[in-house]
Design an enzyme around this catalytic site. Structure first.
Site, PDB file in Angstrom:
ATOM      1  N   TYR A 184      -0.612  -2.201  -5.852  1.00 15.93           N
ATOM      2  CA  TYR A 184      -1.501  -3.111  -5.101  1.00 15.93           C
ATOM      3  C   TYR A 184      -2.708  -2.401  -4.482  1.00 15.93           C
ATOM      4  O   TYR A 184      -2.816  -1.191  -4.556  1.00 15.93           O
ATOM      5  CB  TYR A 184      -0.742  -3.987  -4.116  1.00 15.93           C
ATOM      6  CG  TYR A 184       0.043  -3.401  -2.966  1.00 15.93           C
ATOM      7  CD1 TYR A 184      -0.078  -2.102  -2.538  1.00 15.93           C
ATOM      8  CD2 TYR A 184       0.934  -4.234  -2.270  1.00 15.93           C
ATOM      9  CE1 TYR A 184       0.647  -1.640  -1.453  1.00 15.93           C
ATOM     10  CE2 TYR A 184       1.669  -3.772  -1.188  1.00 15.93           C
ATOM     11  CZ  TYR A 184       1.517  -2.473  -0.782  1.00 15.93           C
ATOM     12  OH  TYR A 184       2.230  -2.017   0.280  1.00 15.93           O
ATOM     13  N   GLU A 185      -3.610  -3.199  -3.980  1.00 16.27           N
ATOM     14  CA  GLU A 185      -4.899  -2.690  -3.467  1.00 16.27           C
ATOM     15  C   GLU A 185      -5.667  -1.913  -4.539  1.00 16.27           C
ATOM     16  O   GLU A 185      -6.321  -0.916  -4.240  1.00 16.27           O
ATOM     17  CB  GLU A 185      -4.711  -1.797  -2.234  1.00 16.27           C
ATOM     18  CG  GLU A 185      -4.010  -2.435  -1.067  1.00 16.27           C
ATOM     19  CD  GLU A 185      -4.729  -3.633  -0.480  1.00 16.27           C
ATOM     20  OE1 GLU A 185      -5.946  -3.738  -0.682  1.00 16.27           O
ATOM     21  OE2 GLU A 185      -4.056  -4.470   0.143  1.00 16.27           O
TER      22      GLU A 185
END
Lengths: 592, 592
Positions: free
Chosen positions: A434-435
């Site tokens: 994620y990110e």
């Protein structure tokens, strides 16, 4: 079940022996004397070890439950969240005018690591709020700040980031959520967002969603995107909560890990939103949040490594199996503890040398962020911007590897969920994704950050490494174990950079094919530099007869392991990079 | 949900172009012509793809359920097991006198891979039975074989291996399960075993447990251990089932993966057991099972890699995100498919080049096992014995890495259980742990196998690599892409071996500290050799205008990737090894 003890001594060493914070010219650093930081870290460590860590496995087993539109967090989360809030921990490094304590980010990062080690799923509720606050601080109007920040800093309200949609994550130009301007200056937000961490839960009175959406007139792709504030409950002029807004949780995801955090599908149906930042300037606003978040995610990597290390170390000391090859270490017992075996020590040292090196690297970067925020130091800002993808990508990859090594030490018992070590592997895995998945971090590094400022930040980085080597080349204790490997690794990294430049425009696929390896090389050089600095600092303290000698000698021994056993990876990465684009691009798509 | 298509074409290439099985002098190989092996592989592939693969996620979600001493396997497992049994698949490579088809092991291995790719949790029920049959064949009396083998070969009865106890896995010398001799020649077995795969279930009429236990008089440690046959139901002289024996499942474990397989705690309470093999010769009998099992576990590594690769390839072709840096590949669509991006191709090729190289390596090793079993070829046996820890340790480590890479290609969607890709990661993880954790494999390789036969097997291995290079050095097409990197990697491996010898007796920790790296180096050299051989075979077929040209060209391109991007790891491993024991051993145990 693994317990957690906050690494206060190591953090104190980094703050005071490595970064020498009180001698720094960064505003606010003069107050960070040893007893002050020690008191804060001890206090945070207690909360982490005594309150959050015991809930980690409960969060994993119970997960979150969606019933009639209400998300129930696991048993005990609410009480722990209240304790976190009442302790004012979220505001530690946030501005005093909004109720924070105004302490430097470097301290917030250290405390954040503890909470994340103890309970990653839980700590996300706070982490996302912290990130959303960053966006308000950077882009909010005075009114918006006054309306939202006091309650968010205190964590009466939490925050979220809404980027991803079912058909687009990385490629936000395709997003479909619409924002229709209204006469009163608000917008009607309609669309679906997925993978929204802490999107809905029972921990706070209100949830402030920051939502990327397309407002009319901005042009195609990412140009049309703006950022909007969409509170779960509308906020009355007096600050009290008004009507429910048109945003609802549609579902919660069943994930491999971080079960304690509610990862939500969020449905926006004519929800009332307020533009934050410039119209059609949503991507810029998002990157403000994103950069801080990415460093926070890098921290999750080594925070999980630290927790997994502690668990596997305890296991390696307790579990009796086999005999040391050089003679029984526990002759009275039926067997020796696992830790006598070289291959077990290898796995422990891989974790330990990584976690400590990564912590030093990230706290050093946090100091650079403090310089950039508190002193408008553009060079520090440029350097952090260059290194952000390395912190995110390299530290989460290696953090996952460390958790896997910890699990391996447990043998068959590590595969059984009741032992709690599998959870670290499953939780750590998300940080690579994620990110911005780590491949995207590598592209950001090679495709954007290397060339930023005409290449001046990467040059400054190399200068920093060279200057350290030069400054210390007379130090015989450092030379063989630290400076020589660092020099070799840094040379490899430069050679890779030269290769990209030589291929340059004529073959962009060469750089893209080697980007991931470059990110890893750079990570090793960064940790190598940190270890060389820590070894020097530890030796200086030993020479001065200050500090805990056993700890300082362990620091040097652990650094030697990293330099001898981890830094040689740069040669492999360079060879891969220098093989160019052909091995990666030659195969026809149809022939895969 | 991922689907699975058996890699029949690749297996056929390995059997016929690489191993050239029909031209081999191994008894039984002459029958393995292309149409015969093709028909068997197609048939097995159908069962794998159509019956077993659709149950993979069901097995993951439902897991096994223990109720009143009965273990219920997931929905559909019984019907699939019946299909497997009715097809006679278990007996494919087992002796005709016990109802098998007597085909070579190399074919059994290829079929086993398919079942394992399709459903690892399910395939263990058969795999353990196959391993237990191996112990009967090697150590059972004629009576025991006649009593048990026909039903086990047909899979009316299944088998298990009972080694581990709560306090000992690797260190079997500590085991506590006792065997008390009775006047009628049987033994009373009492004790607790854990981690027993397929220990109890509802798939077969009877379960034949092979149990390690200590009988009186054998001396301390592993010397006192014998192997016993403990059937769940006693078998009457006429072959019908008699009374329930004193063995019960105590619990089933909650594991990170392979939920479809019941991993049991087994309690033996005065159970009736029959000695198999020699009294106090249990360790030797166990290693007979273990060696075949270890090769089977190595296969699980690349079988999971293959399944994960297929899933991530399909995703990379479908998912639209971003644009190719060299210009839109799908200009009509909103974005290009993931597969245009170099870093996605890198991850796909890491999986593909590993899975195909590992398959070739293992089928080549299976051919050596056929040589050793069918021709009493001691050299082949020695070579396989040397390479068994490499097959188990290296292929499972890299298989796990491949599954992680597959999950990474999915981005955030890969973390959601509904996508099914997380399961491959969780399932593949166990292969690094069971049947001797991979650190134990490395010790076996360096501490035992290198020196076996006075070092003649490792010398034979190096000779084989050298001979191949020499034989082909005039081949310009092979030289740069294949022979040069192979030569370099093989030189690294030899240097590591020399380093161990030089340190040798005076510092055994040096070899033990580098053992894991040595195992990985050797794995790379093995796969490098296989790729060089496959490239030569593919080029020969292309030159002759035979076979599918696109497939053959892809084979060469995939091999080039492996040589350019994976083989350089040997330099890193060598540098680690040559740093010696100090970095690993210097830190005091108390200072960790």
């Amino acid at each position: 079940m693994p317990s957690y003890t906050a690494p206060v001594k190591d953090m104190q060493f980094i703050l005071h022996n490595l970064l020498n914070v009180t001698a720094s010219d960064v505003p606010g650093y003069a107050d960070l004397d040893e007893s002050f930081t020690g008191a804060i870290l001890e206090e945070a460590g207690k909360l982490a070890g005594d309150v959050l860590a015991p809930l980690n496995r409960i969060g994993d087993i119970e997960g979150c439950r969606l019933e009639n539109g209400v998300v129930h967090t696991p048993k005990g989360f609410k009480a722990a969240f209240d304790a976190l809030r009442e302790g004012g921990w979220n505001g530690l490094d946030l501005p005093e005018e909004f109720g924070g304590q105004g302490l430097p980010y470097v301290l917030g990062m250290a405390v954040g690591e503890m909470f994340t080690s103890a309970n990653m799923g839980f700590s996300l509720y706070q982490g996302l709020t912290h990130g959303a606050i960053g966006a308000f601080l950077a882009h909010g109007s005075e009114d918006q700040k006054a309306t939202y920040l006091p309650k968010m800093v205190s964590m009466e309200w939490t925050g979220t980031m809404n980027l991803t949609e079912p058909h687009c994550g990385t490629d936000l130009g395709m997003l479909r959520t619409r924002a229709e301007p209204q006469e009163d200056g608000t917008y009607r937000i309609t669309g679906q967002k997925i993978f929204i961490s802490a999107g809905e839960h029972d921990l706070s009175e209100n949830i402030i969603h920051l939502v990327l959406a397309k407002a009319p007139g901005g042009g195609p792709g990412t140009k049309g995107i703006s950022l909007f504030i969409v509170p779960k409950f509308l906020v009355n002029p007096d600050g009290s909560l008004g009507a429910r807004n048109g945003v609802k949780v549609g579902n919660i995801e069943h994930k491999m890990g971080i079960h304690g955090n509610a990862t939500c599908v969020m449905n926006y149906d004519d929800a009332t939103g307020w533009l934050i930042g410039e119209l059609h300037g949503g991507m810029r606003a998002m990157f403000t949040m994103m950069n801080e978040e990415r460093i926070g995610v890098g921290m999750q990597g080594y925070a999980q490594a630290e927790a997994a290390y502690q668990a596997s170390l305890a296991y390696a000391r307790e579990r009796l199996q086999g005999r040391a090859v050089t003679g029984a270490a526990n002759p009275e017992g039926p067997a020796d503890p696992l830790i006598v075996h070289p291959d077990i020590r290898r796995m422990l040292l891989e974790q330990k040398s990584f976690a400590e090196g990564a912590r030093a690297f990230t706290l050093w970067a946090a100091q650079m962020i403090d310089r950039s925020h508190r002193m408008d130091d553009a060079e520090a800002e440029g350097l952090v911007s260059l290194l952000t993808p390395v912190i995110k990508g390299f530290l989460t990859d290696k953090g996952f590897d460390a958790a896997v090594a910890a699990q391996q030490i447990y043998g068959g018992h590590g595969y059984i969920e009741e032992q709690g070590i599998s959870q670290f592997v499953r939780d750590a895995r998300i940080a690579q994704i994620y990110e911005g998945a780590n491949g995207i971090q590598a592209l950001d590094l090679v495709g954007r950050k290397l060339a930023a400022g005409g290449g001046k930040y990467i040059m400054a980085f190399f200068d920093m490494v060279k200057a350290f080597i030069k400054e210390n080349e007379g130090d015989a204790a450092l030379k063989e174990g630290f400076l020589d490997p660092l020099k070799k690794a840094s040379k490899d990294l430069q050679a890779a950079g030269m290769f990209f430049m030589a291929q340059g425009m004529k073959n962009p696929n060469a750089a893209l094919s080697g980007a991931y390896d470059f990110m890893h090389m750079m990570g090793h050089v960064c940790l190598g530099l940190m270890w060389a600095r820590m070894a020097r600092a530890a030796q200086a303290a030993l020479d001065a007869g200050e500090g805990d000698a056993e700890f300082l000698r362990a620091k040097i021994a652990t650094g030697r392991f990293y330099m001898a056993r981890q830094l040689p990876a740069t040669g492999m990465h360079l060879a891969r990079i220098e093989s160019g684009a052909d091995p990666v691009m030659a195969l026809d798509e149809a022939a895969f």
